[in-house]
Design a protein around this motif. Structure first.
Motif, PDB file in Angstrom:
ATOM      1  N   PRO A   1       0.746  -1.323   0.030  1.00 15.57           N
ATOM      2  CA  PRO A   1      -0.106   0.048   0.079  1.00 15.57           C
ATOM      3  C   PRO A   1       0.758   1.370   0.121  1.00 15.57           C
ATOM      4  O   PRO A   1       0.397   2.454  -0.637  1.00 15.57           O
ATOM      5  CB  PRO A   1      -0.687  -0.162   1.164  1.00 15.57           C
ATOM      6  N   HIS A   2       2.005   1.220   0.798  1.00 11.62           N
ATOM      7  CA  HIS A   2       2.629   2.666   0.848  1.00 11.62           C
ATOM      8  C   HIS A   2       3.534   2.696  -0.398  1.00 11.62           C
ATOM      9  O   HIS A   2       3.889   3.670  -0.837  1.00 11.62           O
ATOM     10  CB  HIS A   2       3.677   2.414   2.049  1.00 11.62           C
ATOM     11  N   LEU A   3       3.864   1.769  -1.047  1.00 12.96           N
ATOM     12  CA  LEU A   3       4.395   1.853  -2.319  1.00 12.96           C
ATOM     13  C   LEU A   3       3.452   2.242  -3.450  1.00 12.96           C
ATOM     14  O   LEU A   3       3.861   2.998  -4.317  1.00 12.96           O
ATOM     15  CB  LEU A   3       5.064   0.578  -2.875  1.00 12.96           C
ATOM     16  N   VAL A   4       2.157   2.163  -3.224  1.00 15.95           N
ATOM     17  CA  VAL A   4       1.100   2.813  -4.180  1.00 15.95           C
ATOM     18  C   VAL A   4       0.891   4.234  -3.740  1.00 15.95           C
ATOM     19  O   VAL A   4       1.038   5.244  -4.539  1.00 15.95           O
ATOM     20  CB  VAL A   4      -0.202   1.860  -4.101  1.00 15.95           C
ATOM     21  N   HIS A   5       0.958   4.496  -2.373  1.00 17.62           N
ATOM     22  CA  HIS A   5       0.673   5.826  -1.822  1.00 17.62           C
ATOM     23  C   HIS A   5       1.643   6.773  -2.115  1.00 17.62           C
ATOM     24  O   HIS A   5       1.510   8.145  -2.521  1.00 17.62           O
ATOM     25  CB  HIS A   5       0.753   5.908  -0.562  1.00 17.62           C
ATOM     26  N   GLY A   6       3.075   6.503  -2.407  1.00 19.22           N
ATOM     27  CA  GLY A   6       4.296   7.086  -2.788  1.00 19.22           C
ATOM     28  C   GLY A   6       3.836   7.948  -4.049  1.00 19.22           C
ATOM     29  O   GLY A   6       3.766   9.377  -4.108  1.00 19.22           O
TER      30      GLY A   6
END
Length: 464
Positions: A184-189
């Protein structure tokens, strides 16, 4: 606060103090803080946090990263605070939890902003009028690194509170959290970077906030999938509980057959949906017992030929029961054919060899293995090694040798634990006669409960 252990109270206070130190530079007279941006991003994040118990609590998290990319680190730390303080909390003490989450997110966003700036992300972002501009790759790399730092900071701080407040071991607190949060955080970046780029564009903040729309739609789809999956699991649990209540002699058998089936499937290289479908097939393989009269399932003494024929209908009953449950897929074939034998002497249709569906061949081995190793109120279970040898002896006639080898390899790696699968109280604790319809048959090495006469074929548990 008093309900928390002393170590947890100190930990939370340290986190709050650290967050205050991170945000303190905004109070300096010479600090140039774009308060309009801070307030707008904080309001958007708070609206998402306040109004979201579902579909996916993190769908609005790119706002935090956008703040880390657009604002100085001290100001970026403030973006998360109102949302964390207003977010719904299900567990007590609610006030302490809100303060803790505010401090946790403030520190994590501050760390992300520092990372973005240290990698030259701010300068690259200022030179990017659009995603195709020359400086965009540098800004994207810095944004990805900042997202990773945000993820790791949140996890590390969360592990600390689990260890200090809930007495988890550090290993248990850490296990499985990184992979679950990383994607999820790699998408959020990139999403946060897109917001920052659009924020600087001629279209301004309204265009930037539109980035959240596809995130919200994706979150809704994700939540719908999880609700549907939860409904599937509830359906399976209800069916298994109904079987366990009706046939007290094999209580817990279905769950263990599902576990053994999954062990075989992993050895065969199955993954993802097929692995889950096979596990469900093992769990539901005996659901057709709901159609068998209880007096026959619980009968003490030999079965008549007519009663045996009725019991042998349970795979067809089970298949009819689950025919309309679309998500079962290949599991339906396993329910119908798990009593077929490789030599064609099984039931209900006498299929042979590869005519028997692959799932059914797996479940047949798992079913027989658990039937042999489980201790029941009417007989003791066999040792695992003995049961495996019996499966190997019957491989090629009763069972698919490939499935037997897969189970043997899985047991060598992971072992097995079989528990008593029926209530062993009162009459069942030794005063009731054995149920020969469930005893282990020839050519198995076990005899009946009395130990003298050889057992006859077991039509309900799948032993060879």
């Amino acid at each position: 606060m008093r309900a928390l252990p002393l170590g947890a109270r100190i930990y939370v206070l340290c986190a709050v103090f650290t967050a205050a130190v991170c945000a303190a530079p905004v109070l300096r007279p010479q600090a140039a803080v774009p308060w309009a941006t801070v307030v707008l991003l904080a309001a958007v994040y708070a609206a998402g946090a306040r109004g979201t118990r579902a579909p996916w609590p993190e769908w609005y998290s790119p706002v935090l990263l956008a703040g880390a990319f657009l604002l100085p680190p001290a100001a970026a730390a403030l973006v998360a605070v109102p949302g964390a303080l207003l977010a719904p909390v299900e567990r007590r003490p609610a006030g302490v939890r809100r303060v803790w989450h505010a401090a946790q997110q403030a520190v994590a966003v501050w760390a992300a902003a520092r990372t973005f700036g240290a990698l030259g992300g701010g300068a690259a972002l200022d030179a990017v009028p659009a995603p195709g501009a020359p400086g965009f790759p540098s800004a994207l790399a810095a944004a990805t690194a900042a997202a990773l730092v945000l993820c790791l900071a949140v996890i590390v701080l969360e592990c600390g509170v689990l260890v200090s407040a809930e007495r988890h071991s550090p290993r248990a607190a850490w296990r499985g959290r990184v992979l679950g949060s990383l994607v999820p955080h790699l998408v959020h970046g990139p999403a946060g970077l897109a917001m920052a780029v659009l924020w600087h564009s001629p279209y301004g903040p309204p265009a930037a906030l539109l980035v959240l729309l596809p995130m919200y739609v994706s979150a809704c789809v994700f939540a719908l999938y999880h609700r549907e999956r939860g409904a599937h699991q509830a359906t399976i649990r209800a069916l298994v509980q109904a079987v366990d209540i009706k046939d007290r002699y094999t209580r817990g058998h279905s769950e263990r057959v599902g576990r053994a089936s999954a062990m075989i499937a992993r050895e065969l290289g199955m993954r993802g949906d097929r692995l889950e479908a096979l596990r469900i097939a093992g769990i539901l393989h005996d659901v057709g017992k709901l159609g068998v009269p209880t007096r026959i399932l619980r009968k003490n003494g030999p079965l008549t030929p007519e009663e045996r024929r009725i019991i042998e209908l349970h795979p067809e009953y089970g298949h009819e029961m689950v025919r309309g449950i679309g998500f079962l897929g290949e599991a339906r074939a396993a329910i119908l054919h798990h009593h077929e034998r490789l030599d064609g002497t099984g039931y209900p249709y006498g299929l042979a060899g590869t005519q028997i569906p692959e799932f059914a061949r797996v479940v047949a081995v798992a079913d027989a293995f658990d039937a042999m190793t489980s201790t029941r109120t009417y007989r003791r279970g066999r040792p695992v090694a003995t049961a495996v040898e019996e499966l190997k002896r019957c491989a090629g006639s009763h069972f698919d040798p490939r499935m037997v080898r897969a189970l043997s390899r899985a047991l060598d790696q992971h072992g097995w634990h079989a528990a008593v699968t029926a209530d062993a109280t009162g009459e069942e604790r030794g005063n009731a006669p054995a149920d020969p319809s469930r005893a282990l048959p020839e050519p198995a090495v076990a005899a009946t409960r009395g130990g003298s006469a050889p057992a006859r074929p077991d039509t309900t548990d799948g032993a060879p």
